[in-house]
Scaffold this active site. Sequence first.
Site, PDB file in Angstrom:
ATOM      1  N   SER A   7       0.838  -1.200   0.000  1.00  0.00           N
ATOM      2  CA  SER A   7       0.000   0.000   0.000  1.00  0.00           C
ATOM      3  C   SER A   7       0.871   1.248   0.000  1.00  0.00           C
ATOM      4  O   SER A   7       1.671   1.461   0.919  1.00  0.00           O
ATOM      5  CB  SER A   7      -0.901   0.006   1.241  1.00  0.00           C
ATOM      6  OG  SER A   7      -1.417   1.305   1.423  1.00  0.00           O
ATOM      7  N   HIS A  32      -1.042  -1.236  -4.272  1.00  0.00           N
ATOM      8  CA  HIS A  32      -2.360  -0.923  -3.699  1.00  0.00           C
ATOM      9  C   HIS A  32      -2.448   0.595  -3.526  1.00  0.00           C
ATOM     10  O   HIS A  32      -1.607   1.212  -2.877  1.00  0.00           O
ATOM     11  CB  HIS A  32      -2.507  -1.655  -2.361  1.00  0.00           C
ATOM     12  CG  HIS A  32      -3.843  -1.512  -1.726  1.00  0.00           C
ATOM     13  ND1 HIS A  32      -4.944  -2.241  -2.124  1.00  0.00           N
ATOM     14  CD2 HIS A  32      -4.274  -0.719  -0.713  1.00  0.00           C
ATOM     15  CE1 HIS A  32      -5.983  -1.908  -1.381  1.00  0.00           C
ATOM     16  NE2 HIS A  32      -5.606  -0.978  -0.520  1.00  0.00           N
ATOM     17  N   ASP A  34      -4.693   3.633  -2.269  1.00  0.00           N
ATOM     18  CA  ASP A  34      -5.803   3.984  -1.378  1.00  0.00           C
ATOM     19  C   ASP A  34      -6.324   5.383  -1.675  1.00  0.00           C
ATOM     20  O   ASP A  34      -5.592   6.363  -1.556  1.00  0.00           O
ATOM     21  CB  ASP A  34      -5.315   3.936   0.077  1.00  0.00           C
ATOM     22  CG  ASP A  34      -5.126   2.508   0.559  1.00  0.00           C
ATOM     23  OD1 ASP A  34      -6.070   1.712   0.456  1.00  0.00           O
ATOM     24  OD2 ASP A  34      -4.018   2.194   1.046  1.00  0.00           O
ATOM     25  N   MET A  36      -9.029   8.209  -0.557  1.00  0.00           N
ATOM     26  CA  MET A  36      -9.878   8.602   0.583  1.00  0.00           C
ATOM     27  C   MET A  36     -10.444   9.996   0.349  1.00  0.00           C
ATOM     28  O   MET A  36      -9.751  10.854  -0.205  1.00  0.00           O
ATOM     29  CB  MET A  36      -9.042   8.620   1.864  1.00  0.00           C
ATOM     30  CG  MET A  36      -8.322   7.324   2.145  1.00  0.00           C
ATOM     31  SD  MET A  36      -7.426   7.447   3.686  1.00  0.00           S
ATOM     32  CE  MET A  36      -6.602   5.852   3.696  1.00  0.00           C
ATOM     33  N   HIS A  64      -8.281   1.146  -4.379  1.00  0.00           N
ATOM     34  CA  HIS A  64      -9.232   0.918  -3.282  1.00  0.00           C
ATOM     35  C   HIS A  64      -9.934   2.244  -3.003  1.00  0.00           C
ATOM     36  O   HIS A  64      -9.345   3.149  -2.411  1.00  0.00           O
ATOM     37  CB  HIS A  64      -8.429   0.425  -2.057  1.00  0.00           C
ATOM     38  CG  HIS A  64      -9.253   0.226  -0.823  1.00  0.00           C
ATOM     39  ND1 HIS A  64      -8.694   0.033   0.433  1.00  0.00           N
ATOM     40  CD2 HIS A  64     -10.599   0.172  -0.635  1.00  0.00           C
ATOM     41  CE1 HIS A  64      -9.660  -0.111   1.324  1.00  0.00           C
ATOM     42  NE2 HIS A  64     -10.824  -0.022   0.707  1.00  0.00           N
ATOM     43  N   MET A  66     -12.137   4.437  -1.059  1.00  0.00           N
ATOM     44  CA  MET A  66     -12.806   4.642   0.241  1.00  0.00           C
ATOM     45  C   MET A  66     -13.508   5.988   0.167  1.00  0.00           C
ATOM     46  O   MET A  66     -13.151   6.954   0.856  1.00  0.00           O
ATOM     47  CB  MET A  66     -11.765   4.619   1.364  1.00  0.00           C
ATOM     48  CG  MET A  66     -11.221   3.223   1.619  1.00  0.00           C
ATOM     49  SD  MET A  66      -9.718   3.257   2.610  1.00  0.00           S
ATOM     50  CE  MET A  66      -8.514   3.504   1.322  1.00  0.00           C
ATOM     51  N   MET A 135     -11.825  -5.912   4.769  1.00  0.00           N
ATOM     52  CA  MET A 135     -11.027  -4.960   5.550  1.00  0.00           C
ATOM     53  C   MET A 135     -10.763  -5.568   6.920  1.00  0.00           C
ATOM     54  O   MET A 135     -11.684  -5.983   7.609  1.00  0.00           O
ATOM     55  CB  MET A 135     -11.781  -3.631   5.718  1.00  0.00           C
ATOM     56  CG  MET A 135     -11.842  -2.767   4.483  1.00  0.00           C
ATOM     57  SD  MET A 135     -10.245  -2.396   3.727  1.00  0.00           S
ATOM     58  CE  MET A 135      -9.393  -1.521   5.040  1.00  0.00           C
ATOM     59  N   ASP A 173      -6.863  -6.424   3.941  1.00  0.00           N
ATOM     60  CA  ASP A 173      -6.217  -5.108   3.976  1.00  0.00           C
ATOM     61  C   ASP A 173      -6.300  -4.526   5.385  1.00  0.00           C
ATOM     62  O   ASP A 173      -7.394  -4.286   5.899  1.00  0.00           O
ATOM     63  CB  ASP A 173      -6.942  -4.191   2.972  1.00  0.00           C
ATOM     64  CG  ASP A 173      -6.318  -2.818   2.861  1.00  0.00           C
ATOM     65  OD1 ASP A 173      -5.236  -2.580   3.433  1.00  0.00           O
ATOM     66  OD2 ASP A 173      -6.936  -1.971   2.175  1.00  0.00           O
TER      67      ASP A 173
HETATM   68  C1  DX5 Z   1      -6.425   1.531   5.318  1.00  0.00           C
HETATM   69  C2  DX5 Z   1      -5.953   1.271   3.930  1.00  0.00           C
HETATM   70  C3  DX5 Z   1      -4.877   0.274   3.879  1.00  0.00           C
HETATM   71  C4  DX5 Z   1      -3.620   0.648   4.635  1.00  0.00           C
HETATM   72  C5  DX5 Z   1      -2.919  -0.603   5.086  1.00  0.00           C
HETATM   73  O1  DX5 Z   1      -7.500   2.372   5.285  1.00  0.00           O
HETATM   74  O2  DX5 Z   1      -7.015   0.800   3.131  1.00  0.00           O
HETATM   75  O3  DX5 Z   1      -4.585  -0.116   2.549  1.00  0.00           O
HETATM   76  O4  DX5 Z   1      -2.749   1.443   3.883  1.00  0.00           O
HETATM   77  O5  DX5 Z   1      -1.832  -0.250   5.844  1.00  0.00           O
HETATM   78  P1  DX5 Z   1      -1.176  -1.217   6.930  1.00  0.00           P
HETATM   79  O6  DX5 Z   1      -0.672  -2.435   6.206  1.00  0.00           O
HETATM   80  O7  DX5 Z   1      -0.066  -0.378   7.503  1.00  0.00           O
HETATM   81  O8  DX5 Z   1      -2.235  -1.549   7.933  1.00  0.00           O
HETATM   82 ZN    ZN Z   2      -6.543  -0.172   1.177  1.00  0.00          ZN
END
Ligand code: DX5
Ligand code: ZN
Length: 214
Positions: A7, A32, A34, A36, A64, A66, A135, A173
């Site tokens: 990630s 990956h 992310d 947000m 991903h 969110m 998750m 994740d």
């Molecule tokens: C959390 C993200 C993850 C996060 C995982 O909201 O969706 O992808 O970056 O990070 P670690 O492996 O540090 O928990």
């Molecule tokens: Zn993620």
Amino acid sequence: MIKIAPSLLAADLLHLGDGIRRMREAGADYLHFDVMDGTFVPNLSFGTDMCRQVAGCGLPVDVHLMIVNPEKYIDAFAKDGARIITVHAEAATHLHRCLHEIREAGCLAGVALNPATSPECLRYVLGDFDLALVMTVNPGYGGQKLVSACIDKVAAVRRMLDEAGLDAIVEVDGGVNLQTAPALVRAGADMLVTGSAAFGAKDAKAFMEALRGV
Ligand code: DX5
Ligand code: ZN
């Protein structure tokens, strides 16, 4: 074979290219990515311009989302190089339609479930997704501790897919590291997202080999 998706949330953003190269040389299968929006989750992160640049770095991008109203951004992320686009079941009001839009845009379609969301919400879209993302933390931040109740959910999702004769990817994740991965893989996860553990590893290649072998 277990797939590993580091990630980028845990990367040093001032040296992102170096971090991506390190992950690629260490054997990562995906990056990956992310996204947000400060509404579905409390944090903000990356957008489509960055996705396009990351997609040029030689690894498929696992986006991903969110975000609320994820359907608004499917075409943009598809155009900007996403290979997988995952939306949250809690955020996609018309999940079935959204998954089909992702496939029509030429990407693999994923559904993500927050820790408190029942795996049952996948039952009526079985066959409409290519990946289920369980998750294992509440989304929004990297570096959190895995919520152990989610391990049983991984097994429930894998069972549901097996019973339906489907072989969709089961991705996990949040809080994935060498201590937590064995139980997740035993439960049926075959794609592991790992942020802080991968980027924090002294030897990323040794870390990924160990993770793949758990
Ligand atoms: C959390 C993200 C993850 C996060 C995982 O909201 O969706 O992808 O970056 O990070 P670690 O492996 O540090 O928990
Ligand atoms: Zn993620």
